[in-house]
Every structure is written in C-alpha cells, then in structure tokens.
Design a protein around this motif. Structure first.
Motif, PDB file in Angstrom:
ATOM      1  N   ILE A 119     -27.082  16.321 -30.463  1.00 38.29           N
ATOM      2  CA  ILE A 119     -26.480  16.724 -29.189  1.00 38.29           C
ATOM      3  C   ILE A 119     -26.588  18.128 -29.312  1.00 38.29           C
ATOM      4  CG2 ILE A 119     -23.878  18.209 -28.659  1.00 38.29           C
ATOM      5  CD1 ILE A 119     -22.816  15.421 -30.243  1.00 38.29           C
ATOM      6  N   ALA A 120     -27.032  18.838 -30.484  1.00 38.55           N
ATOM      7  CA  ALA A 120     -27.349  20.511 -30.124  1.00 38.55           C
ATOM      8  C   ALA A 120     -29.175  20.563 -29.695  1.00 38.55           C
ATOM      9  CB  ALA A 120     -26.931  21.592 -31.277  1.00 38.55           C
ATOM     10  N   MET A 121     -30.005  19.770 -30.361  1.00 38.88           N
ATOM     11  CA  MET A 121     -31.437  19.635 -29.924  1.00 38.88           C
ATOM     12  C   MET A 121     -31.400  19.544 -28.642  1.00 38.88           C
ATOM     13  SD  MET A 121     -33.355  18.964 -33.535  1.00 38.88           S
ATOM     14  CE  MET A 121     -34.655  19.510 -33.091  1.00 38.88           C
ATOM     15  N   PHE A 178     -14.655  11.091 -28.683  1.00 41.15           N
ATOM     16  CA  PHE A 178     -14.826  11.690 -30.654  1.00 41.15           C
ATOM     17  C   PHE A 178     -16.047  11.708 -31.294  1.00 41.15           C
ATOM     18  CE2 PHE A 178     -14.111  10.249 -34.775  1.00 41.15           C
ATOM     19  CZ  PHE A 178     -13.100  10.691 -35.831  1.00 41.15           C
ATOM     20  N   LEU A 179     -17.201  10.748 -30.691  1.00 38.88           N
ATOM     21  CA  LEU A 179     -17.970  11.381 -31.696  1.00 38.88           C
ATOM     22  C   LEU A 179     -19.025  12.687 -31.008  1.00 38.88           C
ATOM     23  CD1 LEU A 179     -20.497   9.160 -33.481  1.00 38.88           C
ATOM     24  CD2 LEU A 179     -21.131   8.987 -30.812  1.00 38.88           C
ATOM     25  N   SER A 180     -18.998  12.813 -30.235  1.00 39.43           N
ATOM     26  CA  SER A 180     -19.388  14.351 -29.801  1.00 39.43           C
ATOM     27  C   SER A 180     -18.381  15.944 -30.894  1.00 39.43           C
ATOM     28  CB  SER A 180     -19.105  14.960 -28.433  1.00 39.43           C
ATOM     29  OG  SER A 180     -20.215  13.722 -27.279  1.00 39.43           O
ATOM     30  N   PHE A 181     -17.143  15.480 -30.821  1.00 37.58           N
ATOM     31  CA  PHE A 181     -16.507  16.248 -31.428  1.00 37.58           C
ATOM     32  C   PHE A 181     -16.973  15.903 -32.806  1.00 37.58           C
ATOM     33  CE2 PHE A 181     -12.633  17.556 -34.023  1.00 37.58           C
ATOM     34  CZ  PHE A 181     -12.161  18.544 -33.228  1.00 37.58           C
ATOM     35  N   LEU A 182     -17.015  15.084 -33.519  1.00 34.82           N
ATOM     36  CA  LEU A 182     -17.307  14.573 -34.663  1.00 34.82           C
ATOM     37  C   LEU A 182     -18.481  15.155 -35.074  1.00 34.82           C
ATOM     38  CD1 LEU A 182     -16.558  13.425 -37.405  1.00 34.82           C
ATOM     39  CD2 LEU A 182     -18.256  11.000 -36.680  1.00 34.82           C
ATOM     40  N   PHE A 183     -19.580  14.968 -34.254  1.00 35.89           N
ATOM     41  CA  PHE A 183     -20.734  15.893 -35.018  1.00 35.89           C
ATOM     42  C   PHE A 183     -20.995  17.871 -34.443  1.00 35.89           C
ATOM     43  CE2 PHE A 183     -23.462  11.515 -33.600  1.00 35.89           C
ATOM     44  CZ  PHE A 183     -22.746  11.393 -34.895  1.00 35.89           C
ATOM     45  N   VAL A 184     -20.196  17.899 -33.460  1.00 40.59           N
ATOM     46  CA  VAL A 184     -20.372  19.276 -33.291  1.00 40.59           C
ATOM     47  C   VAL A 184     -19.472  20.107 -34.197  1.00 40.59           C
ATOM     48  CG1 VAL A 184     -19.423  21.098 -31.500  1.00 40.59           C
ATOM     49  CG2 VAL A 184     -21.240  19.503 -31.104  1.00 40.59           C
ATOM     50  N   PHE A 185     -18.263  20.001 -34.788  1.00 41.60           N
ATOM     51  CA  PHE A 185     -17.285  20.161 -35.482  1.00 41.60           C
ATOM     52  C   PHE A 185     -17.863  20.782 -37.016  1.00 41.60           C
ATOM     53  CE2 PHE A 185     -12.903  20.724 -36.883  1.00 41.60           C
ATOM     54  CZ  PHE A 185     -12.370  22.277 -36.437  1.00 41.60           C
ATOM     55  N   PRO A 186     -17.890  19.709 -37.897  1.00 42.78           N
ATOM     56  CA  PRO A 186     -18.641  20.250 -38.666  1.00 42.78           C
ATOM     57  C   PRO A 186     -19.512  20.921 -38.728  1.00 42.78           C
ATOM     58  CG  PRO A 186     -19.118  17.343 -38.242  1.00 42.78           C
ATOM     59  CD  PRO A 186     -18.881  18.619 -36.672  1.00 42.78           C
ATOM     60  N   ALA A 197     -18.060  30.484 -33.714  1.00 39.51           N
ATOM     61  CA  ALA A 197     -19.156  29.347 -34.179  1.00 39.51           C
ATOM     62  C   ALA A 197     -18.816  28.400 -33.169  1.00 39.51           C
ATOM     63  CB  ALA A 197     -18.934  28.386 -35.312  1.00 39.51           C
ATOM     64  N   ALA A 198     -17.597  28.584 -32.517  1.00 39.88           N
ATOM     65  CA  ALA A 198     -16.823  27.799 -31.675  1.00 39.88           C
ATOM     66  C   ALA A 198     -16.795  28.121 -30.279  1.00 39.88           C
ATOM     67  CB  ALA A 198     -15.383  27.743 -31.448  1.00 39.88           C
ATOM     68  N   ILE A 199     -17.685  28.866 -30.191  1.00 33.51           N
ATOM     69  CA  ILE A 199     -18.071  29.369 -29.259  1.00 33.51           C
ATOM     70  C   ILE A 199     -19.698  28.923 -28.388  1.00 33.51           C
ATOM     71  CG2 ILE A 199     -18.926  31.430 -27.321  1.00 33.51           C
ATOM     72  CD1 ILE A 199     -17.010  32.759 -28.633  1.00 33.51           C
ATOM     73  N   PHE A 239     -19.267  24.212 -29.180  1.00 36.29           N
ATOM     74  CA  PHE A 239     -18.341  23.261 -27.566  1.00 36.29           C
ATOM     75  C   PHE A 239     -18.926  24.101 -26.577  1.00 36.29           C
ATOM     76  CE2 PHE A 239     -14.766  23.510 -31.424  1.00 36.29           C
ATOM     77  CZ  PHE A 239     -14.681  22.529 -31.456  1.00 36.29           C
ATOM     78  N   GLY A 240     -19.819  24.999 -27.202  1.00 36.14           N
ATOM     79  CA  GLY A 240     -20.351  26.435 -25.416  1.00 36.14           C
ATOM     80  C   GLY A 240     -21.830  24.773 -24.848  1.00 36.14           C
ATOM     81  N   LEU A 241     -22.070  24.210 -25.713  1.00 35.04           N
ATOM     82  CA  LEU A 241     -23.186  23.587 -25.299  1.00 35.04           C
ATOM     83  C   LEU A 241     -22.379  21.541 -25.010  1.00 35.04           C
ATOM     84  CD1 LEU A 241     -24.580  23.390 -28.816  1.00 35.04           C
ATOM     85  CD2 LEU A 241     -25.869  24.716 -26.958  1.00 35.04           C
ATOM     86  N   LEU A 242     -21.617  21.652 -24.772  1.00 34.63           N
ATOM     87  CA  LEU A 242     -20.425  20.855 -24.312  1.00 34.63           C
ATOM     88  C   LEU A 242     -19.830  21.018 -23.381  1.00 34.63           C
ATOM     89  CD1 LEU A 242     -19.290  18.973 -27.227  1.00 34.63           C
ATOM     90  CD2 LEU A 242     -21.365  18.199 -26.446  1.00 34.63           C
ATOM     91  N   GLY A 243     -20.293  22.417 -22.204  1.00 36.42           N
ATOM     92  CA  GLY A 243     -19.642  22.771 -21.361  1.00 36.42           C
ATOM     93  C   GLY A 243     -18.103  23.272 -21.485  1.00 36.42           C
TER      94      GLY A 243
END
Length: 267
Positions: free
Chosen positions: A88-90, A194-202, A223-225, A228-232
C-alpha cells in the motif's frame, strides 16, 4: 481481552502451573493499567509480581512470560507493517521513506533480541552496575531472579512447537484487535476495507510502542496522519480516530484499575 488472558495462560502453563482464564485475564488487565501510563508499556513488567502471587510462578518465570509475549506481539506487528508498506504505502507514496525507517527499527529490534539472549554477555555488561547499585541484602535474590529468567526463556526456546502455536494464537488475537478498531473506523466514516486497514494500522501501533511517549500520545497521532493519509483520510479524521483509540485504551485500563484496587498487592 480474554484472548490476551488466554495467551498469558498458555505461557504460564508451560511451567506446569494450573491457572484459570478469568484470573489470567484479570492480571492482564491490571498490567495493562500499569502499561498505559508508562513509556513502551514498560509498566507491564509488574505483571510478573501478580503471576507470582496468583499462580506460584517465580519472578523470573513471570518476567519471561511478559518478555515472550511482547516479543511475539512486536514480531507480528513488524510482519504486517512490512506487508502494508510493500502493498500500500510504496505504490501510493512517491519517494517513500517508510520502508528504510521501519527496516532500521526492525534491525535494531532483532539486534537487541539477539543481544538479550546472550546470557553471559548481558551478565558481563550488568555486573559493574549490579556491584555498584544493588543493595547488599537484595543481591542474592537478584542473582537468582536473573538466572531464573534465562532458565525460563530457554524452556520456551526448547519448545518450538509450542512457540509456533503461541505465535498463531497471538496473530489471531491481533486480527481480532484490528477488526475491533476497523469497526471503530467505520464509525468515523473512513471508508476503508479491512485488508487495507490491516496493512496500515500495524505501523501506527508500532510507532505507539516506541519509548518516546506515554500511551502513544502525539506519536500515534502523527503516524495515523501519515498512514491513513495514504488512503485518502484527512488529518482531522485520522487524529480524531487516534484519540478514540486512546479512549478505548483508557476504558480497558479503567477495568484494570478496578481489579488493581480489589486485588491483594503483590508487595
């Protein structure tokens, strides 16, 4: 929370101690109360004292329980964090620096873990401080506790099948935790699958665990900014969500405080 108690029950049972799920859950909540008010949840080490009182395990065995649980949790968070960064991030961020940052922390973590497992080396490093600062009347018990801690760790290392089973239970426990906070994200209209959340939240949870703040205040928000900013998700919503996580942690810690008040103190 009962899954956390069950994980602790698994670890204590390795020392052939009969324990109950309800008592383990209560002790976990008490330690969470101590942990939430300390950097990197270091206050959770107090759990060893309650385990000694409740189940008759030694102080060294209790500290080994806390140590193995924390190492397992952090390894799982790193695995999910790396998956999230790659998937997701890269792809979403230009000149992404998350991978090298998380990689550096992972290398430090592994190096520290390998160092801590070298009993003789740790003994050599600690010996001058032990001789200088340890009160004479406590030196014998501290030596016994040190040796017992490493003896207990090596008991776990000698049970690879048990460690794999424990790791699987820990992973499932984290999935339940992430599902809980994913439901909370729905209440904030974050609109994440859920999958996007699962990979970002850790990544957010890993940053929260750094020993540079209490209860992750400030660090978790930042970190949340970013993540989660990567996901809009807007910064305002990300910070609000982070504060809600803190509120949920405080609620859990409150139950731990109630148990702490109603339980015989270990010292």
């Amino acid at each position: 929370i009962q899954l956390k108690g069950f994980k602790q029950k698994m670890l204590v049972s390795s020392f052939k101690k009969g324990t109950s799920l309800s008592e383990n859950t209560k002790i976990w909540l008490i330690s969470f109360f101590f942990g939430i008010a300390s950097p990197a949840k270091s206050g959770e080490a107090a759990r060893a004292l309650y385990l000694r009182n409740a189940f008759g395990v030694s102080l060294g065995q209790g500290l080994a329980v806390v140590f193995v649980e924390r190492v397992s949790d952090i390894l799982i968070l790193f695995i999910l964090a790396f998956l999230g960064i790659y998937s997701i991030a890269m792809p979403l961020a230009n000149n992404n620096v998350l991978l090298p940052i998380v990689s550096i922390f992972f290398v430090f973590f592994i190096a520290a873990l390998v160092l801590l497992l070298k009993k003789n080396l740790i003994k050599f490093i600690l010996k001058p401080f032990f001789n200088l600062f340890a009160p004479e009347q406590y030196k014998r018990s501290l030596k016994e506790g040190f040796n017992d801690f490493y003896h207990s760790l090596f008991i776990y290392l000698g049970q690879p099948k048990f460690l794999i089973a424990f790791f699987v239970v820990s992973f499932f426990s984290w999935l339940v935790t992430f599902a809980q906070f994913w439901l909370l994200s729905i209440a904030f209209s974050m609109n994440l699958n859920f999958l996007s959340f699962l990979f970002v939240f850790p990544v957010v949870v890993l940053v929260e665990a750094l020993p540079i703040s209490v209860s992750g205040i400030g660090t978790r928000d930042a970190a949340a900014i970013v993540m989660f900013g990567l996901l809009g998700v807007s910064s305002a919503v990300a910070v609000s969500f982070s504060i809600a996580i803190l509120a949920f942690n405080i609620i859990s810690a409150f139950f731990g405080f109630l148990f702490f008040n109603s339980t015989e103190k270990p010292i």
